[in-house]
Design a protein around this motif. Sequence first.
Motif, PDB file in Angstrom:
ATOM      1  N   GLU A 193      86.876  16.378  12.916  1.00  0.00           N
ATOM      2  CA  GLU A 193      87.036  16.221  14.367  1.00  0.00           C
ATOM      3  C   GLU A 193      88.071  15.130  14.674  1.00  0.00           C
ATOM      4  OE1 GLU A 193      84.114  14.911  17.919  1.00  0.00           O
ATOM      5  OE2 GLU A 193      83.185  16.039  16.282  1.00  0.00           O
ATOM      6  N   HIS A 194      87.958  13.999  13.981  1.00  0.00           N
ATOM      7  CA  HIS A 194      88.898  12.896  14.205  1.00  0.00           C
ATOM      8  C   HIS A 194      90.331  13.330  13.889  1.00  0.00           C
ATOM      9  CE1 HIS A 194      91.282   9.388  12.888  1.00  0.00           C
ATOM     10  NE2 HIS A 194      90.665   8.772  13.862  1.00  0.00           N
ATOM     11  N   ASP A 195      90.507  13.992  12.739  1.00  0.00           N
ATOM     12  CA  ASP A 195      91.866  14.323  12.320  1.00  0.00           C
ATOM     13  C   ASP A 195      92.449  15.480  13.139  1.00  0.00           C
ATOM     14  OD1 ASP A 195      92.077  12.219  10.627  1.00  0.00           O
ATOM     15  OD2 ASP A 195      91.447  13.305   8.841  1.00  0.00           O
ATOM     16  N   PHE A 196      91.583  16.332  13.674  1.00  0.00           N
ATOM     17  CA  PHE A 196      92.074  17.398  14.552  1.00  0.00           C
ATOM     18  C   PHE A 196      92.600  16.779  15.855  1.00  0.00           C
ATOM     19  CE2 PHE A 196      91.405  21.215  17.325  1.00  0.00           C
ATOM     20  CZ  PHE A 196      92.399  21.968  16.736  1.00  0.00           C
ATOM     21  N   GLU A 197      91.861  15.796  16.368  1.00  0.00           N
ATOM     22  CA  GLU A 197      92.318  15.091  17.584  1.00  0.00           C
ATOM     23  C   GLU A 197      93.649  14.399  17.320  1.00  0.00           C
ATOM     24  OE1 GLU A 197      91.505  14.894  20.795  1.00  0.00           O
ATOM     25  OE2 GLU A 197      90.170  16.520  20.187  1.00  0.00           O
ATOM     26  N   GLN A 198      93.735  13.758  16.139  1.00  0.00           N
ATOM     27  CA  GLN A 198      94.979  13.050  15.799  1.00  0.00           C
ATOM     28  C   GLN A 198      96.150  14.038  15.668  1.00  0.00           C
ATOM     29  OE1 GLN A 198      95.276  10.569  12.051  1.00  0.00           O
ATOM     30  NE2 GLN A 198      94.872   8.992  13.563  1.00  0.00           N
ATOM     31  N   ARG A 238      96.417  19.378  10.360  1.00  0.00           N
ATOM     32  CA  ARG A 238      97.855  19.522  10.656  1.00  0.00           C
ATOM     33  C   ARG A 238      98.310  20.956  10.398  1.00  0.00           C
ATOM     34  NH1 ARG A 238     101.916  16.803   8.862  1.00  0.00           N
ATOM     35  NH2 ARG A 238     102.605  15.581  10.654  1.00  0.00           N
ATOM     36  N   ILE A 239      97.774  21.560   9.319  1.00  0.00           N
ATOM     37  CA  ILE A 239      98.135  22.949   9.006  1.00  0.00           C
ATOM     38  C   ILE A 239      97.644  23.867  10.133  1.00  0.00           C
ATOM     39  CG2 ILE A 239      97.539  24.881   7.447  1.00  0.00           C
ATOM     40  CD1 ILE A 239      97.650  22.741   5.126  1.00  0.00           C
ATOM     41  N   LYS A 240      96.434  23.619  10.593  1.00  0.00           N
ATOM     42  CA  LYS A 240      95.853  24.434  11.675  1.00  0.00           C
ATOM     43  C   LYS A 240      96.777  24.435  12.896  1.00  0.00           C
ATOM     44  CE  LYS A 240      92.360  26.340  14.007  1.00  0.00           C
ATOM     45  NZ  LYS A 240      91.838  27.649  13.669  1.00  0.00           N
ATOM     46  N   LEU A 241      97.407  23.292  13.180  1.00  0.00           N
ATOM     47  CA  LEU A 241      98.255  23.183  14.374  1.00  0.00           C
ATOM     48  C   LEU A 241      99.746  23.372  14.058  1.00  0.00           C
ATOM     49  CD1 LEU A 241      96.473  20.291  16.315  1.00  0.00           C
ATOM     50  CD2 LEU A 241      96.276  22.748  16.635  1.00  0.00           C
ATOM     51  N   GLY A 242     100.037  23.835  12.853  1.00  0.00           N
ATOM     52  CA  GLY A 242     101.428  24.156  12.520  1.00  0.00           C
ATOM     53  C   GLY A 242     102.309  22.947  12.259  1.00  0.00           C
ATOM     54  N   LEU A 243     101.702  21.799  11.941  1.00  0.00           N
ATOM     55  CA  LEU A 243     102.514  20.594  11.690  1.00  0.00           C
ATOM     56  C   LEU A 243     102.939  20.487  10.226  1.00  0.00           C
ATOM     57  CD1 LEU A 243     100.403  18.151  13.851  1.00  0.00           C
ATOM     58  CD2 LEU A 243     102.822  18.627  14.234  1.00  0.00           C
ATOM     59  N   GLN A 244     102.235  21.179   9.333  1.00  0.00           N
ATOM     60  CA  GLN A 244     102.653  21.237   7.925  1.00  0.00           C
ATOM     61  C   GLN A 244     102.177  22.570   7.352  1.00  0.00           C
ATOM     62  OE1 GLN A 244     100.324  17.627   6.618  1.00  0.00           O
ATOM     63  NE2 GLN A 244      99.886  18.817   4.770  1.00  0.00           N
ATOM     64  N   ASN A 245     102.734  22.931   6.181  1.00  0.00           N
ATOM     65  CA  ASN A 245     102.445  24.262   5.648  1.00  0.00           C
ATOM     66  C   ASN A 245     101.470  24.265   4.484  1.00  0.00           C
ATOM     67  OD1 ASN A 245     104.253  25.445   7.450  1.00  0.00           O
ATOM     68  ND2 ASN A 245     105.992  24.945   6.105  1.00  0.00           N
ATOM     69  N   HIS A 246     101.538  23.210   3.642  1.00  0.00           N
ATOM     70  CA  HIS A 246     100.741  23.227   2.416  1.00  0.00           C
ATOM     71  C   HIS A 246     100.010  21.917   2.191  1.00  0.00           C
ATOM     72  CE1 HIS A 246     103.800  26.386   1.472  1.00  0.00           C
ATOM     73  NE2 HIS A 246     102.664  27.018   1.254  1.00  0.00           N
ATOM     74  N   LEU A 247      99.011  21.992   1.343  1.00  0.00           N
ATOM     75  CA  LEU A 247      98.290  20.801   0.880  1.00  0.00           C
ATOM     76  C   LEU A 247      98.318  20.843  -0.644  1.00  0.00           C
ATOM     77  CD1 LEU A 247      96.204  18.461   0.899  1.00  0.00           C
ATOM     78  CD2 LEU A 247      94.417  20.172   1.294  1.00  0.00           C
ATOM     79  N   LEU A 274      86.612  20.706   0.244  1.00  0.00           N
ATOM     80  CA  LEU A 274      87.723  21.470   0.834  1.00  0.00           C
ATOM     81  C   LEU A 274      87.185  22.710   1.562  1.00  0.00           C
ATOM     82  CD1 LEU A 274      90.814  22.114   0.950  1.00  0.00           C
ATOM     83  CD2 LEU A 274      90.547  23.181  -1.285  1.00  0.00           C
ATOM     84  N   GLU A 275      86.282  23.445   0.914  1.00  0.00           N
ATOM     85  CA  GLU A 275      85.721  24.668   1.520  1.00  0.00           C
ATOM     86  C   GLU A 275      85.019  24.351   2.833  1.00  0.00           C
ATOM     87  OE1 GLU A 275      84.927  27.200  -2.606  1.00  0.00           O
ATOM     88  OE2 GLU A 275      83.261  26.125  -1.664  1.00  0.00           O
ATOM     89  N   GLU A 276      84.243  23.259   2.829  1.00  0.00           N
ATOM     90  CA  GLU A 276      83.491  22.898   4.041  1.00  0.00           C
ATOM     91  C   GLU A 276      84.454  22.525   5.178  1.00  0.00           C
ATOM     92  OE1 GLU A 276      80.214  23.093   4.645  1.00  0.00           O
ATOM     93  OE2 GLU A 276      80.599  22.364   6.673  1.00  0.00           O
ATOM     94  N   ALA A 277      85.462  21.707   4.848  1.00  0.00           N
ATOM     95  CA  ALA A 277      86.415  21.287   5.891  1.00  0.00           C
ATOM     96  C   ALA A 277      87.192  22.500   6.413  1.00  0.00           C
ATOM     97  CB  ALA A 277      87.371  20.239   5.329  1.00  0.00           C
ATOM     98  N   ALA A 278      87.605  23.383   5.498  1.00  0.00           N
ATOM     99  CA  ALA A 278      88.389  24.559   5.903  1.00  0.00           C
ATOM    100  C   ALA A 278      87.543  25.479   6.765  1.00  0.00           C
ATOM    101  CB  ALA A 278      88.906  25.291   4.665  1.00  0.00           C
ATOM    102  N   ARG A 324      90.117  12.329   2.996  1.00  0.00           N
ATOM    103  CA  ARG A 324      90.966  12.141   4.186  1.00  0.00           C
ATOM    104  C   ARG A 324      92.254  12.932   4.043  1.00  0.00           C
ATOM    105  NH1 ARG A 324      92.570   8.274   8.080  1.00  0.00           N
ATOM    106  NH2 ARG A 324      93.080   9.688   9.799  1.00  0.00           N
ATOM    107  N   LYS A 325      92.745  13.006   2.796  1.00  0.00           N
ATOM    108  CA  LYS A 325      93.951  13.789   2.559  1.00  0.00           C
ATOM    109  C   LYS A 325      93.684  15.244   2.974  1.00  0.00           C
ATOM    110  CE  LYS A 325      97.129  14.982  -1.181  1.00  0.00           C
ATOM    111  NZ  LYS A 325      97.524  14.764  -2.577  1.00  0.00           N
ATOM    112  N   ILE A 326      92.493  15.739   2.626  1.00  0.00           N
ATOM    113  CA  ILE A 326      92.136  17.123   2.945  1.00  0.00           C
ATOM    114  C   ILE A 326      91.963  17.311   4.458  1.00  0.00           C
ATOM    115  CG2 ILE A 326      90.266  18.824   2.754  1.00  0.00           C
ATOM    116  CD1 ILE A 326      89.866  17.844  -0.178  1.00  0.00           C
ATOM    117  N   THR A 327      91.174  16.440   5.099  1.00  0.00           N
ATOM    118  CA  THR A 327      90.896  16.673   6.527  1.00  0.00           C
ATOM    119  C   THR A 327      92.164  16.504   7.372  1.00  0.00           C
ATOM    120  OG1 THR A 327      90.079  14.391   6.800  1.00  0.00           O
ATOM    121  CG2 THR A 327      88.437  16.105   6.394  1.00  0.00           C
ATOM    122  N   ARG A 328      92.994  15.550   6.999  1.00  0.00           N
ATOM    123  CA  ARG A 328      94.260  15.369   7.745  1.00  0.00           C
ATOM    124  C   ARG A 328      95.164  16.577   7.580  1.00  0.00           C
ATOM    125  NH1 ARG A 328      98.324  11.518   6.329  1.00  0.00           N
ATOM    126  NH2 ARG A 328      99.207  11.405   8.415  1.00  0.00           N
TER     127      ARG A 328
END
Length: 347
Positions: free
Chosen positions: A320-325, A206-215, A262-266, A198-202
């Motif tokens: 999908e869930h975390d992108f919507e969030q 957020r990184i995709k939408l510019g809400l954070q820079n790093h994981l 991580l690779e799959e989610a990215a 969940r840490k990864i998908t969230r």
Amino acid sequence: MKKALITGITGQDGSYLSSFLIGKQYEVHGLLRRSSSFNTGRVDHLYKDTHDPSAKLILHYGDMTDGSSVRKVLQEVQPDEIYNLAAQSHVRVSFELPEYTADVVATGTLRLLEAVQDYANSGRPIRLYQAGSSEMFGSAPPPQSETTPFHPRSPYAVSKVAAHWYCVNYREAYNLFICNGILFNHESPHRGETFVTRKITRALARIKLGLQNHLYLGNMEARRDWGFAGDYIEAMWLMLQSDKADDYVVATGESYSVREFLEEAASQLDVDWEKVVKIDSRYLRPAEVDFLQGDPSKAERELGWKPRVSFRELVAMMVEHDFEQAKQECTLRDAGHSVAVRGAAYA
Ligand code: NAP
Ligand code: GDD
């Protein structure tokens, strides 16, 4: 109508199990621990005011560290089935809070067993499910099955081993119907935000939408057998419907590394993870569990249980869930609200 009592009802599994049991026409009762902020977010959608005669979910204040509360709720509810899911369930955190973890996970289970034994002595039939963990196998080589010896590697895992053996002992000594589920990692959009999936998908959403820079992550080479929580709670229920109380491994039989998750989610989000992921040694554990891969053949053979959701589908569901969030967070940000990362504590 059957009655179930769930400890840990506000957690990931508690929410899926409540919904599943309500669908099977159970009246569901849950132990709710007192918190200064609301902790019922995962079950709010199932809750109706208790004055409403159609309410099927009833919450009772209690805590696994307080035996009198556990006993009182059991006597009041008089359930047919108990699902003991309550735990300080974070492995890394158990190294910071070892005594508390043992109190909730090991001694908490013992408190519940004592109350169950007294309850059963008064002639009322009752069945108990205990939430055991693949962490109990620890450093035992894969594939791990019901016959693999335990070698726990954290205060959490040692406490789960103690709880497992308390349950076996009470089953043998007092002829109680108690099943230990030995569940491998299971995830979902309801997964706690500090577990790695969940840490990864969230974070990637957020990184995709510019809400954070790093994981920031720890050990990317650890391997886990990841399934979908919605599939796993059905195995818990099946155990308690069986003719005989026994212990079962619940797993997919497949294992992937944190790096592969991580690779799959990215790739699903089209994010170049190598540019944004950094290693932070704070997320490493004093002792690691390197390789978990379960052998669920006994559960399949005896309970007819099989996982339905594949690894790829699980990642997709969470992404999908975390992108919507994250999109909702963008809306809030654009309206001038603060969207700081919640849960800043490390884990
Ligand atoms: P979770 O999301 O961390 O939920 C834990 C639940 O326990 C929450 O409802 C929590 O309440 C409650 N709790 C914590 N301390 C308590 C206390 N002192 N008294 C009463 N309740 C307390 O865990 P989960 O992922 O749903 O897992 C459910 C169970 O299965 C746990 O026992 C876990 O150790 C075990 N397990 C999980 C996995 C997995 O991959 N998810 C695998 C194997 C075994 P709050 O909401 O108030 O914090
Ligand atoms: N949490 C976390 N955070 N884990 C990380 C990180 C990070 O930043 N980076 C790498 N990892 C690695 C951990 O070291 C571990 O090897 C793996 O990712 C999985 O960690 P978690 O998601 O925290 O889960 P877990 O396997 O330790 O424990 C979960 O599964 C158990 C069943 O095997 C929990 O749900 C336990 O309660 C459960 O019993």
